[in-house]
Write an enzyme that holds these catalytic residues in place. Structure first.
Site, PDB file in Angstrom:
ATOM      1  N   HIS A   9       0.724  -1.446   0.118  1.00  0.00           N
ATOM      2  CA  HIS A   9      -0.157  -0.269  -0.092  1.00  0.00           C
ATOM      3  C   HIS A   9       0.690   1.660   0.201  1.00  0.00           C
ATOM      4  CE1 HIS A   9       0.674   0.659   4.427  1.00  0.00           C
ATOM      5  NE2 HIS A   9       0.424  -0.636   4.620  1.00  0.00           N
ATOM      6  N   ARG A  58      -5.967   1.150   4.152  1.00  0.00           N
ATOM      7  CA  ARG A  58      -4.821   1.195   3.327  1.00  0.00           C
ATOM      8  C   ARG A  58      -3.922   0.717   2.208  1.00  0.00           C
ATOM      9  NH1 ARG A  58      -3.695  -0.195   8.563  1.00  0.00           N
ATOM     10  NH2 ARG A  58      -1.377  -1.307   8.540  1.00  0.00           N
ATOM     11  N   GLU A  85      -2.111  -6.829   7.682  1.00  0.00           N
ATOM     12  CA  GLU A  85      -0.733  -6.764   8.016  1.00  0.00           C
ATOM     13  C   GLU A  85      -0.186  -7.202   9.579  1.00  0.00           C
ATOM     14  OE1 GLU A  85       2.457  -6.456   8.324  1.00  0.00           O
ATOM     15  OE2 GLU A  85       3.089  -4.634   8.013  1.00  0.00           O
ATOM     16  N   HIS A 155       0.446  -5.300   2.392  1.00  0.00           N
ATOM     17  CA  HIS A 155       1.084  -5.390   4.013  1.00  0.00           C
ATOM     18  C   HIS A 155       2.688  -5.277   3.232  1.00  0.00           C
ATOM     19  CE1 HIS A 155      -2.732  -3.322   5.017  1.00  0.00           C
ATOM     20  NE2 HIS A 155      -2.827  -4.545   4.919  1.00  0.00           N
TER      21      HIS A 155
END
Length: 200
Positions: A9, A58, A85, A155
């Site tokens: 991201h 995100r 993440e 992520h």
């Protein structure tokens, strides 16, 4: 031959503020949007059949910008928290430099850059690997084997897990791998489902 495109991201607000983010749902910055647009420009001429992203804004926002940039906003998108993440537990939201002052540089480095050490209340990279890879094998690999091109926007540590798996890297090797925000990484799969990383 199928292609797999991996994108971390774009810069998030807590990336900018040097905070541990983990599972906190923090959006991308204006720079993050620009990074996502650049990723879209790089991928503009690629055929993409389906996209995967995490349950965090995100990554989803970055994917939306990429798909808009390539002119394919209607590509099917699958969202799953298996691609989230790594959780940093009670460190989330803390400034990394201030945390290093409190606990010591060496301890924070171990939490951030070891394979199987768990930060307080969080996940190790090994835990993240054990979450991401079964999902990849069950949900993504079958599509690649059918010849579909896949985009995954997620992520840093989720991608480290995937790269470790695809490139057969050791824990020591993957911990040295830096993954830039908003820069596509391409893998090409042959008929035996061996992945080679496209460079340049």
């Amino acid at each position: 031959m199928a292609k797999l495109f991996l994108v971390r991201h774009g810069q998030s607000l807590w990336n900018l503020e040097n905070r541990f983010t983990g599972w906190h749902d923090i959006d991308i910055t204006e720079l993050g949007i620009e990074e996502a647009k650049r990723a879209g420009m790089i991928l503009k001429d690629e055929k993409i059949d389906i996209a995967f992203t995490s349950a965090l804004i995100r990554a989803q926002h970055t994917l939306t910008v990429i798909l808009s940039e390539i002119g394919k906003p209607d590509i099917p998108v699958i969202i799953d928290k298996a691609l989230n993440e790594r959780s940093y537990g009670s460190l989330e939201g803390l400034n990394k430099a201030e945390t290093a002052q409190k606990y010591g540089d060496e301890q924070v480095h171990i939490w951030r850059r070891s394979y199987d050490v768990i930060p307080p209340g969080g996940e190790s990279l090994k835990d993240t690997y054990n979450r991401v890879i079964p999902y990849f094998e069950n949900k993504v690999a079958p599509l690649l084997k059918k010849g579909e091109n896949i985009l995954i926007v997620t992520h840093g540590n989720s991608l480290r897990s995937l790269i470790m798996y695809l490139e057969h890297l050791s824990p020591e090797e993957i911990l040295e791998r830096e993954i830039a925000t908003g820069v596509p990484i391409t893998y090409i799969f042959d008929e035996s489902f061996h992945a080679s990383r496209k460079v340049g």
